[in-house]
Motif scaffolding. Structure first.
Motif, mmCIF file in Angstrom:
data_model
loop_
_atom_site.group_PDB
_atom_site.id
_atom_site.type_symbol
_atom_site.label_atom_id
_atom_site.label_comp_id
_atom_site.label_asym_id
_atom_site.label_seq_id
_atom_site.Cartn_x
_atom_site.Cartn_y
_atom_site.Cartn_z
ATOM 1 N N ASP A 102 -74.633 -51.670 -57.649
ATOM 2 C CA ASP A 102 -75.630 -52.227 -58.562
ATOM 3 C C ASP A 102 -76.695 -52.953 -57.755
ATOM 4 N N CYS B 160 -77.069 -50.702 -65.652
ATOM 5 C CA CYS B 160 -77.288 -51.730 -66.674
ATOM 6 C C CYS B 160 -76.656 -52.992 -66.118
ATOM 7 N N PHE C 81 -73.009 -53.941 -66.873
ATOM 8 C CA PHE C 81 -71.842 -53.169 -66.458
ATOM 9 C C PHE C 81 -71.086 -53.763 -65.272
ATOM 10 N N PRO C 82 -71.724 -54.421 -64.300
ATOM 11 C CA PRO C 82 -70.925 -55.062 -63.253
ATOM 12 C C PRO C 82 -69.962 -56.122 -63.787
ATOM 13 N N GLU D 244 -66.814 -54.249 -64.122
ATOM 14 C CA GLU D 244 -66.586 -53.280 -63.042
ATOM 15 C C GLU D 244 -65.096 -53.096 -62.757
ATOM 16 N N LEU E 119 -63.722 -50.786 -65.301
ATOM 17 C CA LEU E 119 -64.191 -49.425 -65.060
ATOM 18 C C LEU E 119 -63.435 -48.787 -63.892
ATOM 19 N N PHE F 119 -68.671 -48.413 -56.905
ATOM 20 C CA PHE F 119 -69.686 -48.833 -57.868
ATOM 21 C C PHE F 119 -70.782 -49.600 -57.135
ATOM 22 N N ASN G 120 -74.155 -48.635 -61.458
ATOM 23 C CA ASN G 120 -74.149 -49.436 -62.677
ATOM 24 C C ASN G 120 -75.599 -49.770 -63.002
#
Length: 263
Positions: free
Chosen positions: A211, A189, A192-193, A196, A199, A209, A187
């Motif tokens: 980050d 950006c 985006f978390p 998550e 997603l 994922f 992630n």
């Protein structure tokens, strides 16, 4: 005496909350100032020249006004483009946020990694360099999405989005040649978390994922080691450079930001 100076978290919008959360968990007495450059939002569709000019100038104004203990650029796009210029211009310590390609490569079993960021981030030479240094034995696929930034902002306002929208964004990675083997997604950006879970639910297969938030929190703790924080952290403040969306107030409060101001 206790150091009352805040740690300033900076992003184009509310994405930096994904960095603020692990930092608050690690340093619960840390005074917090969160700045969202809503007047310049979104950064991901702006040119490198615009970001390179805007971010150092704005952070210079913020440093002069708020006298922070430390500045955290909780934005991959701003960091990959403007971090060296900000550090050169300011006398205060600056922590940047860059795509977590190293931990993703360490975690990947298939050696195929997806990098999901803004359009501006995924095209940066900085990402090429991280790939060469830490994922040279991996296939690294990239996809930029401005829509996902908007979906994350909407999520913090309490708005839901259909799963198909998240699935369509992920298709930008999985539909690339070799994409079916992706087992880890960066992630890249900080927005985006915040989505998550959405997603993960929309992904066509089980993926991990990754980050940079936890690593940044540890870096903040290291750089402020020995600081005598207040016995109880004062209520955090969220500052917007443009119009502040009051619908964000409940979400901001959950992150310890009790009040909203406009710069």
């Amino acid at each position: 005496m206790a150091d009352q100076r805040p740690v300033l978290f900076f992003d184009s919008g509310v994405g930096g909350l994904s960095v603020l959360a692990p930092a608050r968990a690690l340093l619960p007495r840390m005074p917090i100032l969160y700045v969202a450059d809503s007047a310049g939002f979104p950064y991901g569709t702006r040119s490198e020249a615009e970001i390179a000019a805007r971010v150092p100038a704005l952070l210079g104004r913020l440093a002069e006004r708020y006298r922070p203990r430390l500045i955290v650029i909780a934005c991959n796009t701003a960091s990959t483009i403007a971090l060296p210029a900000v550090r050169a211009a300011l006398d205060v310590g600056v922590v940047g946020t860059v795509p977590a390609i190293k931990p993703a490569a360490e975690a990947s079993a298939t050696r195929v990694i997806g990098v999901l960021g803004t359009e501006a981030t995924v095209r940066q030479p900085y990402v090429d360099d991280l790939t060469r240094r830490f994922a040279a034995d991996c296939t690294v696929l990239r996809h930029g999405s401005a829509e996902l930034v908007a979906l994350a902002e909407a999520r913090l306002r309490g708005e839901e989005a259909p799963p198909a929208r998240f699935a369509a964004i992920l298709a930008g990675l999985f539909d690339q040649p070799g994409g079916a083997a992706i087992d880890t997604i960066v992630n890249a950006c900080t927005h985006f978390p915040l989505v998550e879970a959405e997603l993960a639910a929309a992904a066509p297969q089980s993926v991990r994922f990754v980050d940079g938030g936890p690593g940044i929190a540890r870096r903040i703790a290291h750089l402020t080691q020995g600081t005598e924080w207040p016995e109880a952290a004062p209520p955090g403040v969220a500052v917007f450079t443009g119009a502040a969306d009051r619908r964000l107030a409940p979400a901001l409060a959950r992150y310890g930001l009790a009040s909203i101001e406009t710069l």
